[in-house]
Enzyme design. Sequence first.
Site, PDB file in Angstrom:
ATOM      1  N   CYS A  76       0.837  -1.208   0.000  1.00  0.00           N
ATOM      2  CA  CYS A  76       0.000   0.000   0.000  1.00  0.00           C
ATOM      3  C   CYS A  76       0.874   1.262   0.000  1.00  0.00           C
ATOM      4  CB  CYS A  76      -0.966  -0.035   1.183  1.00  0.00           C
ATOM      5  SG  CYS A  76      -2.301   1.165   1.016  1.00  0.00           S
ATOM      6  N   GLU A 113      -0.868  -8.424   5.261  1.00  0.00           N
ATOM      7  CA  GLU A 113      -0.637  -8.485   6.715  1.00  0.00           C
ATOM      8  C   GLU A 113      -1.930  -8.377   7.514  1.00  0.00           C
ATOM      9  OE1 GLU A 113      -0.556  -5.880   4.955  1.00  0.00           O
ATOM     10  OE2 GLU A 113      -0.650  -4.019   6.102  1.00  0.00           O
ATOM     11  N   HIS A 156      -3.538  -5.671   1.299  1.00  0.00           N
ATOM     12  CA  HIS A 156      -2.813  -5.806   2.569  1.00  0.00           C
ATOM     13  C   HIS A 156      -2.739  -7.251   3.047  1.00  0.00           C
ATOM     14  CE1 HIS A 156      -2.335  -1.549   3.809  1.00  0.00           C
ATOM     15  NE2 HIS A 156      -3.328  -1.372   2.973  1.00  0.00           N
TER      16      HIS A 156
END
Lengths: 224, 84
Positions: free
Chosen positions: A86, A188, A186
């Site tokens: 990002c 994560e 994302h």
Amino acid sequence: MKFGILRFPGTCDERDAAGAVGRLDGVEAEILPHHDRDLRGVDAVIVPGGFSYGDYLRTGAIARFAPVMESVTEFAAAGGIVLGICNGFQILCEAGLLPGALLPNPSLRFLFRQVRLSVVDPECAFTNACPLTLSVPVKHTTGRYYSPDPVDVVFKYAPGENPNGSQDDIAGVRNAAGNVLGLMPHPEHAVDPLCGGSADGLTIFASIAAHLRASASTPATPAG
Amino acid sequence: MPRARVLIRPKAGILDPQGQAVERALPQLGFTGAANVHVGRLIELDVEDIAEVAGMCERLLANPLIEEYEVIELASASAGEPSA
């Protein structure tokens, strides 16, 4: 094995990134502050998401001049694995470590939704442990990828799921050498089905770890 | 010390959603005669050497991949606001 997670003023996803890699066996994470040129011997670098330097001027435009980025640029030039997520993707593009640029979403709105990603190259340093389709969240205002030149695409939004009008449904690209990758979604945030919609994101970090282990046990070969 | 005004515009051909949003809003206020609206950025700065501004644009102020820039030299800066 140690992953370094960069932190700039305004970064907000470094803890999730550290938590994600910490779920892998034998992998630890260390936060690397923006003002320190020392990468502390890490085996891979993650440039996490957030709003570095308040997104002033352009997303990622100021962060690329932080002292730590000088070291990351040298690390990447030496073949080190660098993953930008990002805002990290935006920073790597501004730094010239990845081709192209990220433009505002056509809606001009902040988007937050789960998307499906197609893995274009399932054999590379970032995808060797991934399924062919991943479910991960996106959350951004400036995610419309654009490049006037052909690029090495690693992730695309699944058909019909492009949330931001990116060129050719591109969600993630890598450099020519194959050791630097940036993506808008994302991984994560998708490491536990309970709160991430899936645990698919973990497979990207697991891919990097597997790649590093394979590289360590064989003579040096180019990443990718 | 010269004062520079830098105008930064989205490159032609790249979708400019801000310009489109403004263009759609104007008719709602009764201004039906506007077209081709684009939104960019304005940066003004005092510089010792106006010739350095292009380099500043290439490396930081603009992203040449997606933006065009134009450097205009204004009347030298005084204590107050410069006059164009």
